[in-house]
Motif scaffolding. Structure first.
Motif, PDB file in Angstrom:
ATOM      1  N   ASN A  32     -26.724  -2.029   0.656  1.00  0.00           N
ATOM      2  CA  ASN A  32     -26.475  -3.286   1.384  1.00  0.00           C
ATOM      3  C   ASN A  32     -25.129  -3.258   2.069  1.00  0.00           C
ATOM      4  O   ASN A  32     -24.972  -3.637   3.227  1.00  0.00           O
ATOM      5  N   SER A  33     -24.162  -2.869   1.269  1.00  0.00           N
ATOM      6  CA  SER A  33     -22.800  -2.907   1.795  1.00  0.00           C
ATOM      7  C   SER A  33     -21.941  -1.892   1.070  1.00  0.00           C
ATOM      8  O   SER A  33     -22.374  -1.295   0.077  1.00  0.00           O
ATOM      9  N   ILE A  34     -20.795  -1.689   1.607  1.00  0.00           N
ATOM     10  CA  ILE A  34     -19.863  -0.727   1.027  1.00  0.00           C
ATOM     11  C   ILE A  34     -18.539  -1.447   0.867  1.00  0.00           C
ATOM     12  O   ILE A  34     -18.112  -2.188   1.759  1.00  0.00           O
ATOM     13  N   THR A  35     -17.923  -1.264  -0.279  1.00  0.00           N
ATOM     14  CA  THR A  35     -16.595  -1.839  -0.450  1.00  0.00           C
ATOM     15  C   THR A  35     -15.575  -0.715  -0.496  1.00  0.00           C
ATOM     16  O   THR A  35     -15.724   0.231  -1.269  1.00  0.00           O
ATOM     17  N   VAL A  36     -14.589  -0.816   0.380  1.00  0.00           N
ATOM     18  CA  VAL A  36     -13.585   0.231   0.508  1.00  0.00           C
ATOM     19  C   VAL A  36     -12.258  -0.321   0.024  1.00  0.00           C
ATOM     20  O   VAL A  36     -11.874  -1.433   0.386  1.00  0.00           O
ATOM     21  N   GLN A  37     -11.579   0.419  -0.800  1.00  0.00           N
ATOM     22  CA  GLN A  37     -10.259  -0.005  -1.252  1.00  0.00           C
ATOM     23  C   GLN A  37      -9.216   0.855  -0.561  1.00  0.00           C
ATOM     24  O   GLN A  37      -9.257   2.080  -0.641  1.00  0.00           O
ATOM     25  N   ALA A  38      -8.275   0.223   0.121  1.00  0.00           N
ATOM     26  CA  ALA A  38      -7.220   0.977   0.804  1.00  0.00           C
ATOM     27  C   ALA A  38      -6.142   1.353  -0.199  1.00  0.00           C
ATOM     28  O   ALA A  38      -6.043   0.765  -1.277  1.00  0.00           O
ATOM     29  N   ASN A  39      -5.320   2.336   0.198  1.00  0.00           N
ATOM     30  CA  ASN A  39      -4.246   2.786  -0.691  1.00  0.00           C
ATOM     31  C   ASN A  39      -3.288   1.657  -1.034  1.00  0.00           C
ATOM     32  O   ASN A  39      -2.812   1.528  -2.138  1.00  0.00           O
ATOM     33  N   SER A  40      -3.003   0.817  -0.019  1.00  0.00           N
ATOM     34  CA  SER A  40      -2.062  -0.289  -0.226  1.00  0.00           C
ATOM     35  C   SER A  40      -2.344  -1.333   0.843  1.00  0.00           C
ATOM     36  O   SER A  40      -3.103  -1.086   1.774  1.00  0.00           O
ATOM     37  N   ALA A  41      -1.706  -2.482   0.687  1.00  0.00           N
ATOM     38  CA  ALA A  41      -1.891  -3.546   1.670  1.00  0.00           C
ATOM     39  C   ALA A  41      -1.458  -3.081   3.051  1.00  0.00           C
ATOM     40  O   ALA A  41      -2.101  -3.381   4.056  1.00  0.00           O
ATOM     41  N   GLU A  42      -0.370  -2.295   3.098  1.00  0.00           N
ATOM     42  CA  GLU A  42       0.148  -1.827   4.383  1.00  0.00           C
ATOM     43  C   GLU A  42      -0.857  -0.889   5.052  1.00  0.00           C
ATOM     44  O   GLU A  42      -1.057  -0.915   6.264  1.00  0.00           O
ATOM     45  N   GLU A  43      -1.470  -0.043   4.219  1.00  0.00           N
ATOM     46  CA  GLU A  43      -2.372   0.967   4.786  1.00  0.00           C
ATOM     47  C   GLU A  43      -3.761   0.420   5.069  1.00  0.00           C
ATOM     48  O   GLU A  43      -4.606   1.125   5.620  1.00  0.00           O
TER      49      GLU A  43
END
Ligand SMILES: Nc1ncnc2c1ncn2[C@@H]1O[C@H](COP(=O)(O)OP(=O)(O)OP(=O)(O)O)[C@@H](O)[C@H]1O
Ligand SMILES: [Mg+2]
Lengths: 387, 224
Positions: free
Chosen positions: A209-220
C-alpha cells in the motif's frame, strides 16, 4: 467633575435596573464565552492532532502508490534504502480484518511491516519480542499487538505465545507494545502488527500500500524526500501515480486547516459579540429616551455635554466590561470541563482571554458612543419639558 | 445684574412660526426681588429659561454680570448655569433615585468640588431649609413641600448670585407654599437676586417689583 463621581453615578443607575442590566450583559457574556471556548478548544484540538502526528516518529516520509498498472513490490522497497539520506525503510500493507481469540473477537486494522516498522513508528516493545528479519524472510505467522487489543482479546491473561486467528489464519502473539497513549486520531494502542510478507501472501497480493521512509535526521529529510521523489518519477514516469508526504508537510497542512477552522469559529463567536454590542446600543438608546428628563435636570444645574457623554459611556462600558469578565470566567471554566471530557489538552490562553475581554469593552464603548452622544446633545429646555 | 435687550423668541413649527416673545427689554438689579405674572401661555417660562441659560433667544442681547451671554457656546453656558444660577421649578425636578443629600450635592459634583467640601456645603444648605433630618430620604419619601425645600437647598448649595423660581408654590398647599415663600423672602434679604414667576397676585406682591407679561410683551411694571 471627577471620574470617580461619574463612575459612581453610572454604577448607581446600572444597579437600579438589575434585570435589564443582566439581560443586556447576557449578549456580551455569551459572546465572550463563545469566543474563548471555541478558540481554546480549536487550539486544543490542533495541538492534539500535531501531537499525534509527531508521535508517529521523527523524520518520517511516507509514500503512497496509486498507479493501477505498475506497482511497488516487496523487494522494490529495498531500493529506497540505497538512496542518500535514507536510514530505514519499511513496506506497509494494511488490511481490516476480524481477530479472534477463543470466543473474543475484535475488529482492528492489521498492519504488515518489516523489522523496521515498529522503531520507525516509535513503538516500543513492552513484553515479548519485536518482529525480526527472519520473521519477514520466512513469512512467520507471528503478531505483535497493542495494549488495548491485548485487553480486548485476553483480558488480564498474558497474551504471549497464545494463538489468535487473523482473518481466519492462525498467528502466534510474540510481543505486546508499550503504552503509546491515545491522540485525537484514535487509540494508538489498538493495533496489530505482523510481518508484511505474511499478510501480503494471505491477501494474495504482491503490491504494498505504502512505504514509510525514515531519513537520517530532520535536516537530511529534505534531501531524502527529493531522492525518493526522483526515484519514484523514474520508476513510474508519472507524477500522479504516487504521493510523497513528509511529516513536516503533513503538520503544515493540518495546522493550516485547523487554524483556519479555529479562526472561523472565533469569527462566528466574534459576530455574537457584535450582536451583544448592538443589544447594548439598543438598551442605551431606550435608556436615553427614558431618562431625557433626568438629563434635562442635570443640564439645568450645570452638567455640560462632556459630563453627560462620559456618564453614559461609562454605563455602557461597565455593562460590557462586567459582562466580558463574567463571560471570560465562564469560558475558561467551560473550556476546562469540555477539554477534560474530550481528552484534549487545554492550556489557558491569556491573549485570547484578554483579546475577547478587550473586544467586549471596545464594543461597549463603540455602541455606547451613539446613545451617549445623543443624550449629551439634548437641549436642556427640551429635555426638561419631556414627560 | 441681568439685562435683557429686545429679546425675541420664535418657535419654528414647520409650516407656521410662533413668536412667543416679541421684544422684551428688562433690567434686574443686583439683589433685586422681581416677580413676573401673566396669563398662561404668555411666555413667562420661556423668558425665564432664557434668563437661566436653558435656552437661547432668537434675537436680542442678554448681559449677565455685564457679560454678553447670547454668544456663549454650550460649554460656557453650562458653567454659567452651574455657578451663577439656581433654578427652582414648579415640579421640583429632583432625581428620584438619589437621596435628598445626593440631589443637593449634584451641582457641586459638576463643579468638580472634593467630596468632603461637597458634603459639608450640602448639609449647610439642607440646614438652611430645615431638612437635616431627611437627608438620606429619597424624593418619593418626602412631601411636596419637603421636596421643594430640597430643590431650594440644591439651588443654594453652589451659592449662586441669581435664583430663578418658576411657580415654586404652584404644586403646593397653602401651608407648604407659605413656608417656601418665607424661605425665598429670607434669601432675598440675604442679598440674592431673585426672579419669581407666579399666578398668585398675593405671592407676587412679596417682591419689590412685579412685571406683567402678555402675549410675549412686557405690559406692566409696578413697584410694590
Ligand atoms: N418648544 C416649544 N415649541 C413650540 N412652542 C412652544 C415651545 N415652548 C413653548 N412654546 C409655546 O410658547 C408659549 C409660551 O409658553 P410658556 O411656557 O412660556 O408660557 P407660560 O407663560 O410659562 O405659561 P404657564 O403660565 O402656563 O406656565 C406657549 O404658547 C407654548 O405653547
Ligand atoms: Mg410656565
Amino acid at each position: 467633575m471627577n471620574i470617580k463621581s461619574v463612575t459612581k453615578m453610572a454604577f448607581q443607575s446600572i444597579i437600579s435596573n438589575k434585570m435589564r442590566t443582566f439581560l443586556t450583559m447576557l449578549g456580551i457574556i455569551i459572546g465572550v464565552f463563545a469566543v474563548i471556548v471555541l478558540i481554546s478548544l480549536g487550539q486544543g484540538a490542533t495541538a492534539g492532532v500535531t501531537d499525534s502526528i509527531s508521535s508517529m516518529g521523527s523524520n518520517i516520509i511516507s509514500v503512497n502508490v496509486f498507479d493501477r498498472k505498475k506497482s511497488i513490490d516487496f523487494n522494490d522497497v529495498y531500493e529506497f534504502e540505497k538512496l542518500e539520506g535514507v536510514k530505514n525503510v519499511t513496506p506497509v500493507y494494511t488490511s481490516n480484518v476480524t481477530i479472534k481469540y477463543e470466543l473474543e473477537t475484535t475488529d482492528v486494522s492489521v498492519t504488515g511491516g518489516n523489522e523496521n516498522y515498529l522503531s520507525i513508528n516509535n513503538y516500543e516493545i513492552g513484553s515479548g519480542r519485536a518482529i525480526s528479519p527472519v520473521d519477514v524472510d520466512y513469512r512467520n505467522k507471528i503478531a505483535v499487538i497493542g495494549l488495548t487489543t491485548a485487553e480486548n482479546l485476553f483480558g488480564k491473561d498474558d497474551p504471549i505465545d497464545k494463538e489468535i486467528s487473523i482473518g481466519g489464519e492462525k498467528y502466534t502473539v510474540v510481543g505486546v507494545l508499550q503504552d503509546k497513549g491515545s491522540t485525537i486520531t484514535g487509540d494508538s494502542n489498538d493495533t496489530v502488527v505482523v510481518p508484511v510478507t505474511t499478510i501480503m501472501r494471505q491477501s494474495g497480493t504482491s503490491a504494498v500500500n505504502s512505504i514509510t521512509v525514515q531519513a537520517n535526521s530532520a535536516e537530511e529529510s529534505v534531501t531524502a524526500k527529493e531522492n525518493v521523489e526522483n526515484y519514484l518519477l523514474d520508476y513510474f514516469q508519472d507524477e500522479d501515480s504516487y504521493r510523497v508526504f513528509s511529516q513536516d508537510e503533513m503538520l503544515n497542512v493540518l495546522n493550516q486547516t485547523t487554524s483556519m477552522l479555529t479562526a472561523m469559529l472565533g469569527g462566528i463567536a466574534g459576530i455574537s459579540l457584535l450582536v451583544g454590542g448592538i443589544g447594548i446600543m439598543n438598551i442605551m438608546l431606550v435608556t436615553v429616551t427614558e431618562r431625557t428628563r433626568e438629563i434635562g435636570i442635570r443640564k439645568a444645574i450645570g452638567a455640560g455635554r462632556a459630563n453627560i457623554l462620559i456618564q453614559f459611556l461609562i454605563e455602557s462600558s461597565v455593562m460590557s466590561g462586567v459582562g466580558g469578565i463574567i463571560g471570560a470566567v465562564l469560558g475558561v471554566v467551560a473550556s476546562n470541563v469540555i477539554s477534560n471530557m474530550m481528552g484534549i489538552t487545554y492550556k489557558i490562553n491569556l491573549p485570547v482571554i484578554i483579546g475577547a475581554f478587550g473586544f467586549s469593552l471596545a464594543v461597549g464603548v463603540f455602541f455606547g458612543l451613539y446613545p451617549a452622544n445623543k443624550a449629551s446633545k439634548l437641549k436642556p429646555v427640551d429635555a426638561l419639558r419631556y414627560e | 445684574m441681568i439685562y435683557l435687550k429686545d429679546i425675541t423668541k420664535t418657535y419654528d413649527m414647520g409650516s407656521v412660526q410662533v413668536q412667543v416673545l416679541r421684544g422684551i427689554t428688562l433690567h434686574v438689579a443686583e439683589g433685586e426681588f422681581l416677580s413676573i405674572i401673566g396669563p398662561s401661555g404668555s411666555g413667562k417660562s420661556t423668558l425665564m429659561n432664557m434668563v437661566g441659560c436653558l435656552d437661547v433667544p432668537t434675537t436680542g442681547e442678554y448681559y449677565l454680570d455685564g457679560k454678553e451671554i447670547s454668544t456663549y457656546n454650550e460649554k460656557q453656558l453650562s458653567k454659567i448655569r452651574n455657578q451663577k444660577i439656581g433654578f427652582i421649578f414648579q415640579k421640583f425636578n429632583l432625581l428620584p433615585k438619589l437621596s435628598a443629600l445626593e440631589n443637593v450635592e449634584l451641582p457641586l459634583i459638576y463643579r468638580g468640588m472634593s467630596s468632603k467640601e461637597r458634603k459639608q456645603r450640602s448639609i449647610e444648605a439642607l440646614e438652611k431649609v430645615g431638612l437635616t433630618d431627611r437627608m438620606s430620604h429619597n424624593p418619593t419619601e418626602l412631601s411636596g413641600g419637603q421636596q421643594q425645600r430640597v430643590a431650594i437647598a440644591r439651588a443654594l448649595a453652589g451659592d449662586p448670585p441669581v435664583l430663578l423660581a418658576d411657580e415654586p408654590t404652584g404644586n403646593l398647599d397653602s401651608k407648604s407654599g407659605s413656608d417656601v415663600m418665607n424661605l425665598i423672602r429670607q434669601l432675598s434679604e440675604e442679598g440674592k437676586t431673585i426672579v419669581l414667576i407666579t399666578h398668585d397676585t398675593d405671592v407676587a406682591k412679596e417682591a419689590k417689583r412685579t412685571i406683567t407679561i402678555k402675549d410675549g410683551l412686557l405690559l406692566d411694571n409696578i413697584i410694590n
